[in-house]
Design a protein around this motif. Structure first.
Motif, PDB file in Angstrom:
ATOM      1  N   ILE A  89       9.827  -3.336  -6.997  1.00 39.88           N
ATOM      2  CA  ILE A  89       9.542  -4.915  -7.050  1.00 39.88           C
ATOM      3  C   ILE A  89      10.218  -5.857  -6.951  1.00 39.88           C
ATOM      4  N   VAL A  90      11.032  -5.683  -8.389  1.00 40.68           N
ATOM      5  CA  VAL A  90      11.577  -6.522  -9.968  1.00 40.68           C
ATOM      6  C   VAL A  90      13.232  -6.515  -8.077  1.00 40.68           C
ATOM      7  N   VAL A  91      13.552  -5.183  -7.776  1.00 42.11           N
ATOM      8  CA  VAL A  91      14.460  -4.656  -8.160  1.00 42.11           C
ATOM      9  C   VAL A  91      14.952  -5.250  -6.703  1.00 42.11           C
ATOM     10  N   HIS A  92      14.135  -4.982  -5.129  1.00 43.40           N
ATOM     11  CA  HIS A  92      14.356  -6.012  -4.170  1.00 43.40           C
ATOM     12  C   HIS A  92      13.704  -7.187  -4.022  1.00 43.40           C
ATOM     13  N   VAL A  93      13.093  -7.626  -5.449  1.00 38.35           N
ATOM     14  CA  VAL A  93      13.270  -9.445  -4.966  1.00 38.35           C
ATOM     15  C   VAL A  93      15.319  -9.681  -5.408  1.00 38.35           C
ATOM     16  N   ARG A  94      15.551  -9.172  -6.578  1.00 36.11           N
ATOM     17  CA  ARG A  94      16.487  -9.592  -6.817  1.00 36.11           C
ATOM     18  C   ARG A  94      17.777  -9.372  -5.710  1.00 36.11           C
ATOM     19  N   ARG A  95      17.645  -8.654  -4.876  1.00 35.55           N
ATOM     20  CA  ARG A  95      18.525  -8.511  -3.949  1.00 35.55           C
ATOM     21  C   ARG A  95      18.373  -8.709  -2.397  1.00 35.55           C
ATOM     22  N   LYS A  96      17.372  -9.494  -2.151  1.00 33.81           N
ATOM     23  CA  LYS A  96      16.383 -10.413  -1.464  1.00 33.81           C
ATOM     24  C   LYS A  96      16.146  -9.806  -0.507  1.00 33.81           C
ATOM     25  N   GLU A  97      15.321  -8.375  -1.034  1.00 27.98           N
ATOM     26  CA  GLU A  97      15.275  -7.778   0.507  1.00 27.98           C
ATOM     27  C   GLU A  97      13.717  -7.628   0.534  1.00 27.98           C
ATOM     28  N   PRO A  98      12.989  -6.701   1.910  1.00 28.53           N
ATOM     29  CA  PRO A  98      11.681  -6.941   1.362  1.00 28.53           C
ATOM     30  C   PRO A  98      10.750  -5.665   0.394  1.00 28.53           C
ATOM     31  N   VAL A  99       9.916  -6.478   0.056  1.00 30.49           N
ATOM     32  CA  VAL A  99       9.026  -5.898  -1.196  1.00 30.49           C
ATOM     33  C   VAL A  99       7.714  -5.808  -0.119  1.00 30.49           C
ATOM     34  N   VAL A 100       7.302  -5.726   0.317  1.00 34.09           N
ATOM     35  CA  VAL A 100       6.127  -4.792   1.196  1.00 34.09           C
ATOM     36  C   VAL A 100       5.872  -3.882   0.622  1.00 34.09           C
ATOM     37  N   PRO A 101       6.993  -3.211   1.104  1.00 31.87           N
ATOM     38  CA  PRO A 101       6.550  -1.689   0.553  1.00 31.87           C
ATOM     39  C   PRO A 101       6.387  -1.345  -0.505  1.00 31.87           C
ATOM     40  N   PRO A 102       7.037  -1.218  -1.537  1.00 35.10           N
ATOM     41  CA  PRO A 102       6.711  -0.784  -2.855  1.00 35.10           C
ATOM     42  C   PRO A 102       5.436  -1.674  -3.611  1.00 35.10           C
ATOM     43  N   LEU A 103       4.980  -3.012  -2.478  1.00 37.21           N
ATOM     44  CA  LEU A 103       4.714  -3.645  -3.126  1.00 37.21           C
ATOM     45  C   LEU A 103       2.847  -2.960  -2.537  1.00 37.21           C
ATOM     46  N   VAL A 104       2.766  -2.129  -1.402  1.00 33.34           N
ATOM     47  CA  VAL A 104       1.861  -1.308  -0.416  1.00 33.34           C
ATOM     48  C   VAL A 104       1.412  -0.257  -1.617  1.00 33.34           C
ATOM     49  N   LEU A 105       2.876   0.501  -2.191  1.00 33.52           N
ATOM     50  CA  LEU A 105       2.712   2.010  -2.420  1.00 33.52           C
ATOM     51  C   LEU A 105       2.312   0.882  -4.098  1.00 33.52           C
ATOM     52  N   ALA A 106       2.430   0.152  -4.557  1.00 37.70           N
ATOM     53  CA  ALA A 106       1.764   0.014  -5.961  1.00 37.70           C
ATOM     54  C   ALA A 106       0.196  -0.392  -5.758  1.00 37.70           C
ATOM     55  N   VAL A 107       0.358  -0.920  -5.023  1.00 38.65           N
ATOM     56  CA  VAL A 107      -1.747  -1.396  -4.523  1.00 38.65           C
ATOM     57  C   VAL A 107      -2.444   0.273  -4.578  1.00 38.65           C
ATOM     58  N   LEU A 108      -1.502   0.820  -4.393  1.00 37.06           N
ATOM     59  CA  LEU A 108      -2.541   2.516  -3.664  1.00 37.06           C
ATOM     60  C   LEU A 108      -2.265   3.050  -4.792  1.00 37.06           C
ATOM     61  N   ALA A 109      -1.807   2.807  -6.040  1.00 32.25           N
ATOM     62  CA  ALA A 109      -0.753   3.434  -6.798  1.00 32.25           C
ATOM     63  C   ALA A 109      -2.228   3.564  -8.123  1.00 32.25           C
ATOM     64  N   ILE A 110      -2.762   2.348  -7.944  1.00 29.28           N
ATOM     65  CA  ILE A 110      -3.782   0.731  -8.767  1.00 29.28           C
ATOM     66  C   ILE A 110      -4.852   1.125  -8.334  1.00 29.28           C
ATOM     67  N   ALA A 111      -5.371   1.434  -7.123  1.00 29.44           N
ATOM     68  CA  ALA A 111      -6.256   1.837  -6.395  1.00 29.44           C
ATOM     69  C   ALA A 111      -6.484   3.297  -7.113  1.00 29.44           C
ATOM     70  N   ALA A 112      -5.724   3.953  -6.642  1.00 29.78           N
ATOM     71  CA  ALA A 112      -5.851   5.589  -7.396  1.00 29.78           C
ATOM     72  C   ALA A 112      -6.186   5.937  -9.051  1.00 29.78           C
ATOM     73  N   THR A 113      -5.524   4.730  -9.174  1.00 30.51           N
ATOM     74  CA  THR A 113      -5.427   4.488 -10.919  1.00 30.51           C
ATOM     75  C   THR A 113      -7.403   3.959 -11.210  1.00 30.51           C
ATOM     76  N   ILE A 114      -8.130   3.237 -10.603  1.00 29.37           N
ATOM     77  CA  ILE A 114      -9.225   3.133 -10.736  1.00 29.37           C
ATOM     78  C   ILE A 114      -9.960   3.884 -10.437  1.00 29.37           C
ATOM     79  N   LEU A 115      -9.896   4.259  -9.438  1.00 28.66           N
ATOM     80  CA  LEU A 115     -10.732   5.044  -8.655  1.00 28.66           C
ATOM     81  C   LEU A 115     -10.863   6.741  -9.575  1.00 28.66           C
ATOM     82  N   GLY A 116      -9.771   6.922 -10.140  1.00 34.95           N
ATOM     83  CA  GLY A 116      -9.313   7.916 -10.653  1.00 34.95           C
ATOM     84  C   GLY A 116     -10.536   8.335 -12.368  1.00 34.95           C
ATOM     85  N   PHE A 117     -10.254   6.832 -13.158  1.00 32.92           N
ATOM     86  CA  PHE A 117     -11.174   7.164 -14.215  1.00 32.92           C
ATOM     87  C   PHE A 117     -12.724   6.157 -14.205  1.00 32.92           C
TER      88      PHE A 117
END
Length: 121
Positions: A89-117
């Motif tokens: 997300i940081v790299v894409h923001v710096r490059r002024k590129e869309p951040v939605v794909p890594p943001l969605v993947l971050a949320v999905l990874a966090i959801a899997a983490t919480i459910l995993g715990f």
């Protein structure tokens, strides 16, 4: 909860494994040509390392719970993948590129983490 974890972790694992293997298998110019302009900011070995981390993280999301061997590693892999996506997300923001794909993947990874715990406790 195991069903919710299986869906979230399975989907995240599929995406991360596919994206990671693509970064490992393809040369840097081919990745850039396919719309991954961010590879200009990194050396070829670094791009391969990012891909390897994503692929291993994807496997780490599902294999420990499936095998029953140290299942706590699944949510830990989710945390690691979320950190990688925050960096993306940081790299894409710096490059002024869309951040939605890594943001969605971050949320999905966090959801899997919480459910995993929740599942392993």
């Amino acid at each position: 909860m195991i069903i919710a974890f299986s869906i979230a972790a399975g989907l995240a694992a599929l995406v991360f494994l596919g994206a990671g293997l693509m970064k490992v298998a393809r040369p840097k110019p081919a990745l850039k040509q396919n719309g991954m302009g961010w590879v200009e900011d990194f050396s070829a070995p670094t791009v391969k390392l990012i891909g390897l981390a994503e692929a291993l993280g994807g496997l780490g999301l599902i294999l420990p719970v499936l095998t029953g061997i140290v299942p706590v590693l699944s949510p830990i892999a989710g945390i690691a993948l979320a950190v990688i996506m925050i960096g993306a997300i940081v790299v894409h923001v710096r490059r002024k590129e869309p951040v939605v794909p890594p943001l969605v993947l971050a949320v999905l990874a966090i959801a899997a983490t919480i459910l995993g715990f929740i599942v392993i406790s």
